[in-house]
Design an enzyme around this catalytic site. Structure first.
Site, PDB file in Angstrom:
ATOM      1  N   ARG A 101       0.826  -1.208   0.000  1.00  0.00           N
ATOM      2  CA  ARG A 101       0.000   0.000   0.000  1.00  0.00           C
ATOM      3  C   ARG A 101       0.866   1.267   0.000  1.00  0.00           C
ATOM      4  NH1 ARG A 101      -4.920  -0.976   2.334  1.00  0.00           N
ATOM      5  NH2 ARG A 101      -3.873  -2.318   3.861  1.00  0.00           N
ATOM      6  N   TYR A 102       1.965   1.226   0.743  1.00  0.00           N
ATOM      7  CA  TYR A 102       2.880   2.368   0.851  1.00  0.00           C
ATOM      8  C   TYR A 102       4.196   1.963   0.184  1.00  0.00           C
ATOM      9  CZ  TYR A 102      -0.300   3.269   4.799  1.00  0.00           C
ATOM     10  OH  TYR A 102      -1.399   3.443   5.596  1.00  0.00           O
ATOM     11  N   ARG A 105       7.086  -0.237   2.376  1.00  0.00           N
ATOM     12  CA  ARG A 105       6.760  -1.371   3.241  1.00  0.00           C
ATOM     13  C   ARG A 105       5.626  -2.205   2.671  1.00  0.00           C
ATOM     14  NH1 ARG A 105       5.351   3.553   4.908  1.00  0.00           N
ATOM     15  NH2 ARG A 105       3.395   3.983   5.987  1.00  0.00           N
ATOM     16  N   CYS A 114      -5.702 -17.155  14.353  1.00  0.00           N
ATOM     17  CA  CYS A 114      -5.318 -16.339  15.508  1.00  0.00           C
ATOM     18  C   CYS A 114      -5.565 -17.148  16.775  1.00  0.00           C
ATOM     19  CB  CYS A 114      -6.167 -15.075  15.577  1.00  0.00           C
ATOM     20  SG  CYS A 114      -6.056 -14.049  14.103  1.00  0.00           S
ATOM     21  N   CYS A 118     -11.223 -11.623  17.507  1.00  0.00           N
ATOM     22  CA  CYS A 118     -11.784 -10.383  18.031  1.00  0.00           C
ATOM     23  C   CYS A 118     -13.078 -10.100  17.272  1.00  0.00           C
ATOM     24  CB  CYS A 118     -10.782  -9.253  17.828  1.00  0.00           C
ATOM     25  SG  CYS A 118      -9.131  -9.677  18.433  1.00  0.00           S
ATOM     26  N   CYS A 121     -12.796  -7.561  14.387  1.00  0.00           N
ATOM     27  CA  CYS A 121     -11.631  -7.715  13.496  1.00  0.00           C
ATOM     28  C   CYS A 121     -11.916  -7.141  12.102  1.00  0.00           C
ATOM     29  CB  CYS A 121     -11.275  -9.186  13.378  1.00  0.00           C
ATOM     30  SG  CYS A 121      -9.928  -9.464  12.212  1.00  0.00           S
ATOM     31  N   ARG A 123     -10.301  -7.891   9.523  1.00  0.00           N
ATOM     32  CA  ARG A 123     -10.112  -8.949   8.522  1.00  0.00           C
ATOM     33  C   ARG A 123     -10.979 -10.161   8.861  1.00  0.00           C
ATOM     34  NH1 ARG A 123      -4.136  -7.735   8.564  1.00  0.00           N
ATOM     35  NH2 ARG A 123      -3.930  -6.125   6.970  1.00  0.00           N
ATOM     36  N   ASP A 284     -12.695   0.044  12.293  1.00  0.00           N
ATOM     37  CA  ASP A 284     -12.907  -0.079  10.842  1.00  0.00           C
ATOM     38  C   ASP A 284     -14.332  -0.521  10.538  1.00  0.00           C
ATOM     39  OD1 ASP A 284     -10.265   0.578   9.883  1.00  0.00           O
ATOM     40  OD2 ASP A 284      -9.614  -1.286  10.850  1.00  0.00           O
ATOM     41  N   ASP A 321      -8.024   4.255   9.148  1.00  0.00           N
ATOM     42  CA  ASP A 321      -7.696   3.619   7.870  1.00  0.00           C
ATOM     43  C   ASP A 321      -8.785   4.020   6.894  1.00  0.00           C
ATOM     44  OD1 ASP A 321      -5.635   1.765   6.860  1.00  0.00           O
ATOM     45  OD2 ASP A 321      -5.764   0.988   8.909  1.00  0.00           O
ATOM     46  N   LYS A 328      -3.588   4.974   6.189  1.00  0.00           N
ATOM     47  CA  LYS A 328      -3.940   5.570   7.488  1.00  0.00           C
ATOM     48  C   LYS A 328      -3.710   7.072   7.465  1.00  0.00           C
ATOM     49  CE  LYS A 328      -2.542   1.724  10.359  1.00  0.00           C
ATOM     50  NZ  LYS A 328      -2.179   0.943   9.151  1.00  0.00           N
TER      51      LYS A 328
HETATM   52  S1  SF4 Z   1      -7.848  -8.290  15.179  1.00  0.00           S
HETATM   53 FE1  SF4 Z   1      -8.289  -9.978  13.732  1.00  0.00          FE
HETATM   54  S2  SF4 Z   1      -6.287 -10.612  12.971  1.00  0.00           S
HETATM   55 FE2  SF4 Z   1      -5.933  -9.438  14.862  1.00  0.00          FE
HETATM   56  S3  SF4 Z   1      -5.908 -11.000  16.518  1.00  0.00           S
HETATM   57 FE3  SF4 Z   1      -7.994 -10.203  16.389  1.00  0.00          FE
HETATM   58  S4  SF4 Z   1      -9.036 -11.677  15.037  1.00  0.00           S
HETATM   59 FE4  SF4 Z   1      -6.832 -11.959  14.699  1.00  0.00          FE
END
Ligand code: SF4
Length: 370
Positions: A101-102, A105, A114, A118, A121, A123, A284, A321, A328
């Protein structure tokens, strides 16, 4: 030659809670909610490690740890603007596993699992069992070839999923592959493991993080001061003592850390652990996460409060973001505005005066009146 075997990912122990029925058996969700929660779990992965489950007060319906990891029927409500790819990873993915994206990096997404999942999340449509496939051996080689072919890539950010779900042995191989690329000077690892499952930060894992030829940074994701348990602090201390610098990443979450006292305690805890507060992310637009998002105005007000309560060492950048893959931007409050106009457009000179707000919210002028 790279010897990729992503089957060597060490999954979390059986005691991790993965099904709504297991959560109900532990008293973490009411049995009468199970039908709705099964629908959520069929769509988005669920995992609550023993370390995180132990932090939850089952008698508190607003527990800030539970809000982060225990599924809610609200996740089935998608509001306008939410998207399966809220920060536009796909638009900047030249080869599988890489997001460029940048200029200087790349993100390198090695795994899609994971320790915990979360509920907010960004993603969430890509992580968890049954979502995107782990990177194949061929895709891994292609990703390395892409990095090798781009002289401008100074930093590689291992993210995912959580790269510390890999075994120390596999992680060491990947670190060596990356450090062997001349222009790669920094390898940054984004992880939640030191708080979610601190036992994984073994001596072997810490050794694997260090590599000849590149500097390793670790960015720890934690959102509430209670996550920094004695075991988590010891895991972080092990990395810092080994010479690995740590920075923090947190997400501003409604009902978790959207009050000044909690944010203050979180940032102080990071600094006490020798973790420099780095980012406070605005939530997000991931599907089904509206109940966990604040407004930008609330975020700015909290950042103002933080400025008045803690030292500069404890200040993260509040960032958004921009949807669509535009990267960002800092969105914290402005403290400086122009009090008069320069005599010609774009020209800043001695006559320009500014209005500047101090940490108590009082307005001053710079330079002051003679
Ligand atoms: S935010 Fe998403 S990618 Fe990061 S630890 Fe939590 S579930 Fe996993």
């Amino acid at each position: 030659m790279n010897k990729v075997n992503f089957d060597r990912i060490n999954f979390t122990p059986a005691a991790t809670l993965r099904a709504p029925t297991e959560l109900a058996a532990r008293g973490l969700v009411p049995v009468e909610h199970l039908a709705g929660l099964e629908k959520v779990a069929a769509r988005y992965a669920v995992a609550v490690t023993p370390d995180m489950a132990a932090l939850i007060d089952p008698d508190d319906p607003n527990d800030p740890i539970a809000r982060q990891f225990i599924p809610s029927a609200d996740e089935l409500i998608t509001v306008p603007g939410e998207s399966a790819d809220p920060i536009g990873d796909h638009a900047h993915s030249p080869v599988s596993g890489i997001v460029h994206r940048y200029p200087d990096r790349v993100l390198f997404k090695l795994v899609h699992v994971c320790a915990v999942y979360c509920r907010f999340c960004f993603r969430r449509e890509m992580v968890g069992p049954g979502k995107a496939n782990a990177l194949s051996e061929g895709a891994y080689d292609n990703a390395l070839a892409y990095i090798r072919a781009h002289d401008e890539i100074w930093e590689v950010i291992l993210t995912g999923g959580d790269p510390l779900m890999l075994s120390p042995r596999r992680l060491a191989e990947i670190m060596a592959d990356l450090a062997a690329i001349d222009q790669v000077r920094i390898i940054r690892i984004h992880t939640r493991v030191p708080v979610a499952e601190p036992a994984r930060i073994s001596a072997e894992m810490i050794a694997a993080l260090k590599v000849e030829g590149a500097t390793t940074w670790v960015a720890l994701h934690a959102n509430h001061p209670r996550e920094l348990t004695a075991k988590a602090r010891a895991a972080c201390a092990g990395m810092v003592d080994a010479g690995i610098p740590l920075v923090s990443q947190s997400v501003l979450l409604r009902g978790v850390n959207d009050d000044a006292a909690t944010l203050e305690a979180l940032m102080r805890a990071f600094v006490e652990c020798r973790i420099k507060p780095y980012y406070l992310h605005h939530g997000d637009l991931a599907p089904g996460t509206a109940h966990l998002r604040t407004t930008l105005a609330q975020g700015q007000q909290l950042m103002r409060s933080l400025r008045g309560r803690v030292s500069g060492l404890c200040q993260p950048d509040y960032v958004l973001d921009i949807p669509g893959g535009h990267g960002k931007s800092p969105v914290g409050p402005d403290y400086l505005s122009q009090a008069n106009s320069p005599s010609s457009e774009g020209e800043l000179h001695a006559e320009t005066r500014y209005r500047v707000v101090d940490y108590c919210g009082e307005v001053h002028f710079y330079p002051p009146e003679p």
